[in-house]
Motif scaffolding. Structure first.
Motif, PDB file in Angstrom:
ATOM      1  N   PHE A 190     -21.459 -15.107  31.120  1.00 30.86           N
ATOM      2  CA  PHE A 190     -21.714 -15.566  29.758  1.00 30.86           C
ATOM      3  C   PHE A 190     -21.322 -17.029  29.555  1.00 30.86           C
ATOM      4  CE2 PHE A 190     -21.037 -10.983  29.557  1.00 30.86           C
ATOM      5  CZ  PHE A 190     -22.199 -10.581  28.913  1.00 30.86           C
ATOM      6  N   ASP A 191     -22.067 -17.672  28.668  1.00 33.44           N
ATOM      7  CA  ASP A 191     -21.731 -19.034  28.247  1.00 33.44           C
ATOM      8  C   ASP A 191     -20.620 -19.025  27.206  1.00 33.44           C
ATOM      9  OD1 ASP A 191     -23.868 -20.343  29.751  1.00 33.44           O
ATOM     10  OD2 ASP A 191     -25.224 -19.396  28.304  1.00 33.44           O
ATOM     11  N   LEU A 250     -11.440 -21.702  22.547  1.00 32.86           N
ATOM     12  CA  LEU A 250     -10.837 -21.951  23.848  1.00 32.86           C
ATOM     13  C   LEU A 250     -11.931 -22.275  24.859  1.00 32.86           C
ATOM     14  CD1 LEU A 250      -8.472 -18.815  23.977  1.00 32.86           C
ATOM     15  CD2 LEU A 250      -8.060 -21.021  22.868  1.00 32.86           C
ATOM     16  N   GLU A 251     -11.612 -23.120  25.829  1.00 34.30           N
ATOM     17  CA  GLU A 251     -12.552 -23.472  26.892  1.00 34.30           C
ATOM     18  C   GLU A 251     -12.023 -22.961  28.225  1.00 34.30           C
ATOM     19  OE1 GLU A 251     -13.206 -27.657  26.891  1.00 34.30           O
ATOM     20  OE2 GLU A 251     -13.991 -27.703  24.835  1.00 34.30           O
ATOM     21  N   ALA A 252     -12.908 -22.303  28.986  1.00 31.55           N
ATOM     22  CA  ALA A 252     -12.532 -21.799  30.299  1.00 31.55           C
ATOM     23  C   ALA A 252     -12.515 -22.946  31.300  1.00 31.55           C
ATOM     24  CB  ALA A 252     -13.540 -20.730  30.742  1.00 31.55           C
ATOM     25  N   HIS A 253     -11.460 -23.041  32.074  1.00 32.17           N
ATOM     26  CA  HIS A 253     -11.401 -24.113  33.085  1.00 32.17           C
ATOM     27  C   HIS A 253     -10.793 -23.586  34.365  1.00 32.17           C
ATOM     28  CE1 HIS A 253      -7.010 -24.956  32.812  1.00 32.17           C
ATOM     29  NE2 HIS A 253      -7.147 -24.571  31.567  1.00 32.17           N
ATOM     30  N   GLY A 304     -17.218 -22.432  29.795  1.00 39.84           N
ATOM     31  CA  GLY A 304     -17.636 -21.553  28.713  1.00 39.84           C
ATOM     32  C   GLY A 304     -16.597 -21.502  27.606  1.00 39.84           C
ATOM     33  N   ARG A 305     -17.015 -20.991  26.458  1.00 37.52           N
ATOM     34  CA  ARG A 305     -16.154 -21.006  25.277  1.00 37.52           C
ATOM     35  C   ARG A 305     -15.797 -19.584  24.832  1.00 37.52           C
ATOM     36  NH1 ARG A 305     -19.787 -24.246  21.128  1.00 37.52           N
ATOM     37  NH2 ARG A 305     -21.168 -22.546  21.780  1.00 37.52           N
ATOM     38  N   ALA A 308      -3.819 -17.670  30.767  1.00 36.07           N
ATOM     39  CA  ALA A 308      -5.033 -16.998  31.241  1.00 36.07           C
ATOM     40  C   ALA A 308      -6.090 -17.972  31.757  1.00 36.07           C
ATOM     41  CB  ALA A 308      -5.620 -16.143  30.120  1.00 36.07           C
ATOM     42  N   GLY A 309      -5.819 -19.267  31.688  1.00 30.76           N
ATOM     43  CA  GLY A 309      -6.763 -20.242  32.220  1.00 30.76           C
ATOM     44  C   GLY A 309      -7.675 -20.857  31.186  1.00 30.76           C
ATOM     45  N   PHE A 310      -7.247 -20.870  29.929  1.00 34.20           N
ATOM     46  CA  PHE A 310      -8.035 -21.474  28.865  1.00 34.20           C
ATOM     47  C   PHE A 310      -7.375 -22.756  28.375  1.00 34.20           C
ATOM     48  CE2 PHE A 310      -9.299 -16.999  28.510  1.00 34.20           C
ATOM     49  CZ  PHE A 310     -10.673 -17.128  28.453  1.00 34.20           C
TER      50      PHE A 310
END
Length: 232
Positions: free
Chosen positions: A103-104, A229-232, A133-134, A190-192
Protein backbone atom coordinates in the motif's frame (compact mmCIF):
# COMPACT_ATOMS: atom_id res chain seq x y z
CA UNK A 1 -11.67 -4.80 23.13
CA UNK A 2 -12.66 -8.20 21.79
CA UNK A 3 -12.81 -8.78 18.04
CA UNK A 4 -16.39 -8.50 16.87
CA UNK A 5 -17.45 -6.38 19.87
CA UNK A 6 -19.25 -3.97 17.54
CA UNK A 7 -21.36 -6.75 15.98
CA UNK A 8 -24.20 -6.31 18.47
CA UNK A 9 -24.69 -2.63 17.65
CA UNK A 10 -23.14 -2.24 14.20
CA UNK A 11 -26.25 -0.77 12.56
CA UNK A 12 -26.78 1.73 15.39
CA UNK A 13 -23.13 2.77 15.44
CA UNK A 14 -23.05 3.21 11.67
CA UNK A 15 -26.19 5.34 11.62
CA UNK A 16 -24.90 7.57 14.42
CA UNK A 17 -21.43 7.81 12.87
CA UNK A 18 -22.79 9.30 9.65
CA UNK A 19 -24.29 12.43 11.18
CA UNK A 20 -22.88 13.07 14.65
CA UNK A 21 -20.51 15.88 15.54
CA UNK A 22 -17.54 13.79 16.64
CA UNK A 23 -17.32 11.42 13.67
CA UNK A 24 -19.26 13.06 10.86
CA UNK A 25 -18.08 16.66 11.25
CA UNK A 26 -14.82 16.38 13.13
CA UNK A 27 -12.81 13.14 12.88
CA UNK A 28 -13.65 12.03 9.35
CA UNK A 29 -13.23 15.46 7.66
CA UNK A 30 -9.92 15.85 9.48
CA UNK A 31 -8.64 12.50 8.19
CA UNK A 32 -9.74 13.31 4.66
CA UNK A 33 -8.03 16.69 4.87
CA UNK A 34 -4.77 15.19 6.10
CA UNK A 35 -4.78 12.60 3.30
CA UNK A 36 -5.00 15.33 0.65
CA UNK A 37 -4.73 14.23 -2.98
CA UNK A 38 -5.21 10.45 -2.99
CA UNK A 39 -6.03 9.95 -6.67
CA UNK A 40 -4.56 6.64 -7.84
CA UNK A 41 -3.05 5.75 -4.45
CA UNK A 42 -3.47 2.26 -2.99
CA UNK A 43 -4.99 2.85 0.44
CA UNK A 44 -5.78 0.37 3.21
CA UNK A 45 -8.53 1.36 5.64
CA UNK A 46 -7.49 -0.57 8.76
CA UNK A 47 -10.53 -0.83 11.01
CA UNK A 48 -12.87 0.38 8.30
CA UNK A 49 -16.12 0.00 10.25
CA UNK A 50 -19.08 0.40 7.93
CA UNK A 51 -16.91 2.13 5.34
CA UNK A 52 -17.63 5.90 5.39
CA UNK A 53 -13.96 6.87 5.22
CA UNK A 54 -13.27 4.25 2.54
CA UNK A 55 -16.15 5.65 0.50
CA UNK A 56 -14.86 9.22 0.82
CA UNK A 57 -11.34 8.22 -0.22
CA UNK A 58 -12.65 6.20 -3.18
CA UNK A 59 -14.69 9.20 -4.32
CA UNK A 60 -11.39 11.10 -4.42
CA UNK A 61 -9.80 8.50 -6.70
CA UNK A 62 -8.10 6.15 -4.23
CA UNK A 63 -7.90 2.40 -4.80
CA UNK A 64 -9.30 1.22 -1.48
CA UNK A 65 -8.98 -2.02 0.48
CA UNK A 66 -10.40 -2.41 3.97
CA UNK A 67 -10.69 -4.70 6.94
CA UNK A 68 -12.37 -4.74 10.31
CA UNK A 69 -12.51 -7.20 13.20
CA UNK A 70 -16.32 -7.02 13.22
CA UNK A 71 -18.00 -9.22 10.57
CA UNK A 72 -21.17 -7.14 10.90
CA UNK A 73 -19.26 -3.95 10.13
CA UNK A 74 -17.56 -5.55 7.13
CA UNK A 75 -20.96 -6.60 5.82
CA UNK A 76 -22.25 -3.03 6.13
CA UNK A 77 -19.14 -1.70 4.40
CA UNK A 78 -19.54 -4.20 1.55
CA UNK A 79 -23.12 -3.04 1.05
CA UNK A 80 -21.92 0.56 0.91
CA UNK A 81 -18.90 0.04 -1.32
CA UNK A 82 -19.99 -2.84 -3.55
CA UNK A 83 -18.34 -6.11 -4.43
CA UNK A 84 -15.55 -4.49 -6.45
CA UNK A 85 -13.84 -3.32 -3.23
CA UNK A 86 -11.86 -5.93 -1.27
CA UNK A 87 -13.02 -6.02 2.34
CA UNK A 88 -11.86 -8.60 4.87
CA UNK A 89 -12.50 -9.64 8.45
CA UNK A 90 -9.10 -9.27 10.13
CA UNK A 91 -7.62 -8.14 13.43
CA UNK A 92 -4.97 -5.43 13.66
CA UNK A 93 -3.45 -7.15 16.68
CA UNK A 94 -2.58 -10.17 14.52
CA UNK A 95 -0.53 -10.65 11.30
CA UNK A 96 -2.32 -9.09 8.34
CA UNK A 97 -3.02 -10.95 5.06
CA UNK A 98 -1.22 -8.46 2.81
CA UNK A 99 2.14 -8.51 1.03
CA UNK A 100 5.11 -6.39 2.04
CA UNK A 101 4.84 -2.87 0.60
CA UNK A 102 1.34 -3.49 -0.75
CA UNK A 103 0.00 0.00 0.00
CA UNK A 104 0.91 3.62 -0.60
CA UNK A 105 -1.07 4.78 2.44
CA UNK A 106 -2.87 3.29 5.43
CA UNK A 107 -5.59 5.05 7.40
CA UNK A 108 -6.27 3.90 10.96
CA UNK A 109 -9.28 5.79 12.22
CA UNK A 110 -9.96 5.58 15.98
CA UNK A 111 -8.56 2.07 16.36
CA UNK A 112 -5.19 1.99 18.13
CA UNK A 113 -6.57 3.31 21.42
CA UNK A 114 -8.42 -0.01 21.84
CA UNK A 115 -5.10 -1.89 21.95
CA UNK A 116 -2.77 -2.32 24.90
CA UNK A 117 0.19 -3.36 22.75
CA UNK A 118 1.15 -1.15 19.82
CA UNK A 119 4.48 -2.73 18.86
CA UNK A 120 3.15 -5.64 16.77
CA UNK A 121 0.33 -3.68 15.03
CA UNK A 122 2.67 -0.82 14.10
CA UNK A 123 5.27 -3.29 12.82
CA UNK A 124 2.63 -4.89 10.59
CA UNK A 125 1.48 -1.51 9.29
CA UNK A 126 5.08 -0.57 8.53
CA UNK A 127 5.58 -3.90 6.72
CA UNK A 128 2.64 -3.48 4.36
CA UNK A 129 3.53 0.14 3.49
CA UNK A 130 5.97 0.85 0.71
CA UNK A 131 9.03 2.92 1.68
CA UNK A 132 7.90 6.53 1.84
CA UNK A 133 4.29 5.46 2.33
CA UNK A 134 2.07 7.31 4.77
CA UNK A 135 0.19 6.20 7.87
CA UNK A 136 -2.73 8.40 8.98
CA UNK A 137 -3.89 7.93 12.56
CA UNK A 138 -6.63 9.35 14.75
CA UNK A 139 -6.72 8.52 18.46
CA UNK A 140 -8.24 9.61 21.72
CA UNK A 141 -6.34 12.73 22.74
CA UNK A 142 -4.02 11.87 25.65
CA UNK A 143 -5.66 14.59 27.74
CA UNK A 144 -8.99 12.73 27.60
CA UNK A 145 -8.26 10.12 30.25
CA UNK A 146 -7.08 12.48 33.02
CA UNK A 147 -9.94 14.84 32.17
CA UNK A 148 -12.57 12.10 32.51
CA UNK A 149 -10.78 10.62 35.56
CA UNK A 150 -9.43 13.52 37.66
CA UNK A 151 -6.50 12.52 39.81
CA UNK A 152 -5.39 9.72 37.48
CA UNK A 153 -1.77 9.39 36.41
CA UNK A 154 -1.34 10.95 32.97
CA UNK A 155 2.04 9.26 32.54
CA UNK A 156 0.86 5.69 33.15
CA UNK A 157 -0.44 3.19 30.62
CA UNK A 158 -4.02 2.78 31.83
CA UNK A 159 -7.18 0.91 30.84
CA UNK A 160 -10.46 2.78 31.16
CA UNK A 161 -14.09 2.26 30.21
CA UNK A 162 -16.87 4.71 29.42
CA UNK A 163 -20.51 4.39 28.38
CA UNK A 164 -21.82 5.66 25.04
CA UNK A 165 -25.15 5.83 23.24
CA UNK A 166 -25.25 5.23 19.48
CA UNK A 167 -28.61 5.86 17.82
CA UNK A 168 -30.40 4.84 21.02
CA UNK A 169 -28.19 1.83 21.81
CA UNK A 170 -26.20 2.10 25.05
CA UNK A 171 -22.89 0.26 25.28
CA UNK A 172 -19.52 0.38 27.00
CA UNK A 173 -16.24 0.92 25.18
CA UNK A 174 -12.86 0.22 26.74
CA UNK A 175 -9.71 2.13 25.79
CA UNK A 176 -6.03 2.22 26.63
CA UNK A 177 -4.56 5.58 27.60
CA UNK A 178 -0.91 6.35 26.95
CA UNK A 179 0.83 9.72 27.25
CA UNK A 180 1.94 11.63 24.18
CA UNK A 181 5.62 10.77 24.57
CA UNK A 182 4.75 7.04 24.67
CA UNK A 183 2.72 7.39 21.47
CA UNK A 184 5.53 9.12 19.58
CA UNK A 185 8.15 6.67 20.85
CA UNK A 186 6.05 3.73 19.64
CA UNK A 187 5.83 5.33 16.19
CA UNK A 188 9.54 5.99 15.83
CA UNK A 189 10.48 2.58 17.29
CA UNK A 190 8.36 0.97 14.55
CA UNK A 191 10.26 2.74 11.78
CA UNK A 192 8.07 5.77 11.15
CA UNK A 193 8.97 9.43 10.88
CA UNK A 194 6.40 11.83 12.35
CA UNK A 195 5.53 14.48 9.77
CA UNK A 196 2.31 15.95 11.25
CA UNK A 197 0.68 16.17 14.67
CA UNK A 198 -2.72 17.81 14.37
CA UNK A 199 -5.49 19.06 16.69
CA UNK A 200 -7.86 20.24 13.96
CA UNK A 201 -11.00 22.38 14.04
CA UNK A 202 -14.41 21.01 13.25
CA UNK A 203 -15.66 21.09 9.66
CA UNK A 204 -16.99 24.51 8.59
CA UNK A 205 -20.06 22.62 7.31
CA UNK A 206 -21.03 21.54 10.84
CA UNK A 207 -24.72 22.30 11.56
CA UNK A 208 -24.95 24.81 14.38
CA UNK A 209 -27.45 22.67 16.29
CA UNK A 210 -24.81 19.94 16.75
CA UNK A 211 -22.45 22.23 18.62
CA UNK A 212 -22.48 22.23 22.43
CA UNK A 213 -23.43 25.67 23.83
CA UNK A 214 -20.27 25.84 25.95
CA UNK A 215 -18.16 25.88 22.78
CA UNK A 216 -19.26 29.45 22.12
CA UNK A 217 -17.60 30.89 19.03
CA UNK A 218 -14.68 28.47 19.11
CA UNK A 219 -14.19 26.03 16.25
CA UNK A 220 -11.77 23.67 18.02
CA UNK A 221 -11.95 21.40 21.04
CA UNK A 222 -9.80 18.62 22.49
CA UNK A 223 -11.17 15.20 21.66
CA UNK A 224 -8.88 13.32 19.27
CA UNK A 225 -5.29 13.76 18.17
CA UNK A 226 -4.15 13.09 14.59
CA UNK A 227 -0.80 11.98 13.19
CA UNK A 228 0.71 11.61 9.74
CA UNK A 229 3.65 9.22 9.78
CA UNK A 230 6.05 8.34 6.96
CA UNK A 231 7.54 4.88 6.54
CA UNK A 232 11.32 4.92 6.17
Amino acid sequence: MKAGHYDSFAECYSADNEVNLINGYYERPAMIGLAGDVNGRRILDAGCGSGPLSAALRERGAIVTGFDSSPAMVELAQRRLGEDVTLLVADLSKPLPFADGAFDDVVVSLVLHYLQDWAAPLAELRRILRPGGRLFLSLNHPITYPTVHPGSDYFALARWTDEYTFDGHRTELTFWHRPLHAMTKAFTDAGFRISVISEPPISPETPRELLPPQLGDRTSFLCFIFFVLEAH
